[in-house]
Design a protein around this motif. Structure first.
Motif, mmCIF file in Angstrom:
data_model
loop_
_atom_site.group_PDB
_atom_site.id
_atom_site.type_symbol
_atom_site.label_atom_id
_atom_site.label_comp_id
_atom_site.label_asym_id
_atom_site.label_seq_id
_atom_site.Cartn_x
_atom_site.Cartn_y
_atom_site.Cartn_z
ATOM 1 N N THR A 146 28.290 75.294 20.858
ATOM 2 C CA THR A 146 29.427 74.467 20.561
ATOM 3 C C THR A 146 29.445 73.323 21.687
ATOM 4 O OG1 THR A 146 30.663 75.872 19.278
ATOM 5 C CG2 THR A 146 31.950 74.135 20.242
ATOM 6 N N THR A 147 29.159 72.006 21.159
ATOM 7 C CA THR A 147 29.412 71.118 22.109
ATOM 8 C C THR A 147 30.907 70.501 22.378
ATOM 9 O OG1 THR A 147 27.204 70.335 21.845
ATOM 10 C CG2 THR A 147 28.611 68.807 22.915
ATOM 11 N N LEU A 148 31.458 70.413 23.377
ATOM 12 C CA LEU A 148 32.767 70.008 23.550
ATOM 13 C C LEU A 148 32.904 68.428 23.401
ATOM 14 C CD1 LEU A 148 33.727 72.162 26.790
ATOM 15 C CD2 LEU A 148 34.411 72.522 24.318
ATOM 16 N N LEU A 149 34.176 68.007 22.704
ATOM 17 C CA LEU A 149 34.210 66.681 22.387
ATOM 18 C C LEU A 149 34.219 65.826 23.773
ATOM 19 C CD1 LEU A 149 37.525 66.694 20.076
ATOM 20 C CD2 LEU A 149 35.392 66.024 19.358
ATOM 21 N N PRO A 150 33.527 64.652 23.752
ATOM 22 C CA PRO A 150 33.413 63.834 25.023
ATOM 23 C C PRO A 150 34.806 63.105 25.138
ATOM 24 C CG PRO A 150 32.582 62.710 22.993
ATOM 25 C CD PRO A 150 33.092 64.171 22.471
ATOM 26 N N ALA A 151 34.946 62.726 26.353
ATOM 27 C CA ALA A 151 35.976 61.743 26.904
ATOM 28 C C ALA A 151 37.336 62.781 26.785
ATOM 29 C CB ALA A 151 35.992 60.560 26.021
ATOM 30 N N THR A 152 37.024 63.957 27.250
ATOM 31 C CA THR A 152 38.450 64.808 27.148
ATOM 32 C C THR A 152 38.335 65.691 28.365
ATOM 33 O OG1 THR A 152 37.295 66.361 25.721
ATOM 34 C CG2 THR A 152 38.860 65.041 24.689
ATOM 35 N N PHE B 5 38.050 70.207 34.585
ATOM 36 C CA PHE B 5 36.856 69.300 34.593
ATOM 37 C C PHE B 5 37.244 67.977 34.101
ATOM 38 C CE2 PHE B 5 35.170 73.588 34.279
ATOM 39 C CZ PHE B 5 34.056 73.478 34.916
ATOM 40 N N GLY B 6 36.668 67.052 34.732
ATOM 41 C CA GLY B 6 36.952 65.489 34.479
ATOM 42 C C GLY B 6 36.478 65.138 32.991
ATOM 43 N N ARG B 7 37.004 64.093 32.540
ATOM 44 C CA ARG B 7 36.945 63.545 31.109
ATOM 45 C C ARG B 7 35.230 63.258 30.961
ATOM 46 N NH1 ARG B 7 41.861 59.594 29.998
ATOM 47 N NH2 ARG B 7 41.313 58.961 32.096
ATOM 48 N N GLU B 8 34.709 62.610 32.386
ATOM 49 C CA GLU B 8 33.244 62.316 32.150
ATOM 50 C C GLU B 8 32.482 63.386 32.511
ATOM 51 O OE1 GLU B 8 32.362 59.527 30.637
ATOM 52 O OE2 GLU B 8 34.501 59.204 30.285
ATOM 53 N N PHE C 292 26.053 71.033 31.928
ATOM 54 C CA PHE C 292 25.377 71.709 30.803
ATOM 55 C C PHE C 292 25.764 70.920 29.422
ATOM 56 C CE2 PHE C 292 27.190 75.567 33.616
ATOM 57 C CZ PHE C 292 25.915 75.513 34.154
ATOM 58 N N ASP C 293 25.633 69.572 29.723
ATOM 59 C CA ASP C 293 25.692 68.777 28.458
ATOM 60 C C ASP C 293 26.884 69.132 27.570
ATOM 61 O OD1 ASP C 293 23.272 67.402 28.837
ATOM 62 O OD2 ASP C 293 22.132 69.088 27.977
ATOM 63 N N ARG C 294 27.961 69.754 28.239
ATOM 64 C CA ARG C 294 29.246 70.111 27.843
ATOM 65 C C ARG C 294 29.137 71.078 26.863
ATOM 66 N NH1 ARG C 294 33.380 66.080 29.164
ATOM 67 N NH2 ARG C 294 34.745 66.799 27.521
ATOM 68 N N ARG C 295 28.192 71.997 26.897
ATOM 69 C CA ARG C 295 28.064 73.205 26.059
ATOM 70 C C ARG C 295 29.374 74.226 26.385
ATOM 71 N NH1 ARG C 295 22.213 75.228 26.593
ATOM 72 N NH2 ARG C 295 22.312 74.134 28.470
ATOM 73 N N GLU C 296 30.124 74.683 25.308
ATOM 74 C CA GLU C 296 31.354 75.311 25.881
ATOM 75 C C GLU C 296 30.923 76.725 26.419
ATOM 76 O OE1 GLU C 296 35.345 77.183 23.595
ATOM 77 O OE2 GLU C 296 33.737 76.181 22.624
ATOM 78 N N SER C 297 30.134 77.280 25.772
ATOM 79 C CA SER C 297 29.583 78.817 26.466
ATOM 80 C C SER C 297 29.219 78.801 27.408
ATOM 81 C CB SER C 297 28.597 79.558 25.377
ATOM 82 O OG SER C 297 27.430 78.725 25.137
ATOM 83 N N LYS C 298 28.227 77.838 27.966
ATOM 84 C CA LYS C 298 27.888 77.920 29.417
ATOM 85 C C LYS C 298 28.910 77.620 30.463
ATOM 86 C CE LYS C 298 23.772 77.240 30.412
ATOM 87 N NZ LYS C 298 22.626 78.021 31.112
ATOM 88 N N LEU D 153 40.727 71.518 25.337
ATOM 89 C CA LEU D 153 40.383 69.773 25.781
ATOM 90 C C LEU D 153 41.664 69.268 25.556
ATOM 91 C CD1 LEU D 153 37.212 69.617 23.661
ATOM 92 C CD2 LEU D 153 37.382 70.393 25.996
ATOM 93 N N TYR D 154 41.815 68.349 26.547
ATOM 94 C CA TYR D 154 43.099 67.680 26.636
ATOM 95 C C TYR D 154 42.662 66.234 26.571
ATOM 96 C CZ TYR D 154 45.678 71.890 27.498
ATOM 97 O OH TYR D 154 46.126 73.078 27.247
ATOM 98 N N PRO D 155 43.243 65.394 25.627
ATOM 99 C CA PRO D 155 42.326 63.943 25.456
ATOM 100 C C PRO D 155 43.043 62.826 26.298
ATOM 101 C CG PRO D 155 44.342 64.518 23.984
ATOM 102 C CD PRO D 155 44.065 65.874 24.756
ATOM 103 N N SER D 156 44.061 63.262 27.071
ATOM 104 C CA SER D 156 44.724 62.063 28.097
ATOM 105 C C SER D 156 45.274 62.795 29.290
ATOM 106 C CB SER D 156 45.860 61.423 27.195
ATOM 107 O OG SER D 156 46.973 62.344 27.300
ATOM 108 N N THR D 157 45.472 61.916 30.316
ATOM 109 C CA THR D 157 46.209 62.191 31.416
ATOM 110 C C THR D 157 47.327 62.732 31.126
ATOM 111 O OG1 THR D 157 44.877 60.563 32.687
ATOM 112 C CG2 THR D 157 47.005 61.466 33.696
#
Length: 283
Positions: A16-22, A82-85, A89-95, A134-138
């Motif tokens: 599972t790759t976590l959504l970007p920019a979150t 972790f910051g939005r950017e 681990f290429d934002r792999r959730e399990s890792k 995951l949280y989409p905004s500040t």
């Protein structure tokens, strides 16, 4: 084992790759810590040694994983942000999840004797589970942090009053629970003060507010607006950093001092004084 006939089993692996920019938050909790704390006779309502051990383990995790911007802990729980950017681990959730949980658990066990020198660990050993949110905004991230700090206050006020009734008031656990059923914060404060002479406002901040652990950077331009140096390559316009710039920023984080504070961050002042904590890069 390239081209092995058994290699087909890799097709069953799921990632599972976590959504970007979150913002990525890894929240861990102690497994069975009610029994664990009883086994090692943690002081009630709070054991400072246990809390400082949690903080030390969290600090060690942040040293090992510089991609973490900051963390917040209460009781047997810690949230790592972790910051939005973040591209760890290429934002792999399990890792990300397993790295934080396993690293924290390892340091918790390793540092145990520093805080509990007369109580050697015996099986079953302490362990932690966790989740990724995951949280989409500040604003949503700040609301999450505020929720956890409000929980810290609510739980600590209840526990402080509960154990005062048991340890000083002569009630058993069931009687203390019944006495507090349906009471509001003001009523708990009144019980503490009128019956036991305890002013809850004078309780240690680490108990009332929890612990926020973060990288502390020097602020440039002090006296002229307190401007924080923008991370190299960010340009202040949301542009992505190159790999070289990312590595440079990673090294800068590794050199930063990691500090722990017990303070109110529900209000704006804390974040205004440390604007890098909510930046996309976490620095």
């Amino acid at each position: 084992m390239a081209n092995s006939k058994y290699e087909y089993v890799k097709t069953f692996e799921q990632s599972t790759t976590l959504l970007p920019a979150t913002y990525i938050v890894v929240r861990l909790d102690g497994r069975g810590f009610h029994k664990f704390s009883a086994k090692y006779n943690f002081e009630k309502p709070n054991d400072r040694r246990a809390l400082e051990l949690m903080n030390a383990a969290a600090t060690a995790v942040m040293r090992d994983v510089p991609d973490i911007g900051f963390a917040y802990g209460i009781s047997d729980e810690f949230s790592f942000v972790f910051g939005r950017e973040c591209r760890l681990f290429d934002r792999r959730e399990s890792k990300i999840l397993t790295t934080v949980i396993s690293t924290f658990t390892s340091y918790y066990v390793h540092l145990w004797s520093t805080f509990f020198p007369s109580k050697p660990l015996m099986p079953p050993l302490p362990s932690f589970d966790g989740r990724v949110v995951l949280y989409p905004s500040t604003q949503t991230l700040r609301d999450y942090m505020s929720w956890r700090q409000v929980d810290c206050h609510i739980n600590n006020l209840y526990n402080t009053t509960f154990w005062a009734l048991v340890q000083k008031g002569g009630l058993d656990n069931a009687q203390a629970e019944e006495r507090l059923k349906g009471t509001l914060a003001a009523e708990k404060n009144e019980i503490l003060f009128s019956q036991f002479g305890i002013n809850y406002n004078n309780e240690d901040e680490i108990f009332k507010k929890g612990s926020i652990v973060f990288r502390d950077y020097k602020i440039e331009g002090a006296g002229s607006g307190n401007i924080v140096a923008t991370p190299a390559g960010s340009g202040g316009d949301g542009a992505e950093m190159s790999r070289t710039q990312q590595e440079k920023e990673r090294k800068r984080r590794m050199k930063a001092e990691i500090v722990t504070e017990h303070t109110d961050f529900i209000k704006d002042e804390f974040w205004q004084q440390k604007p890098w904590l909510l930046s996309d890069t976490g620095s």
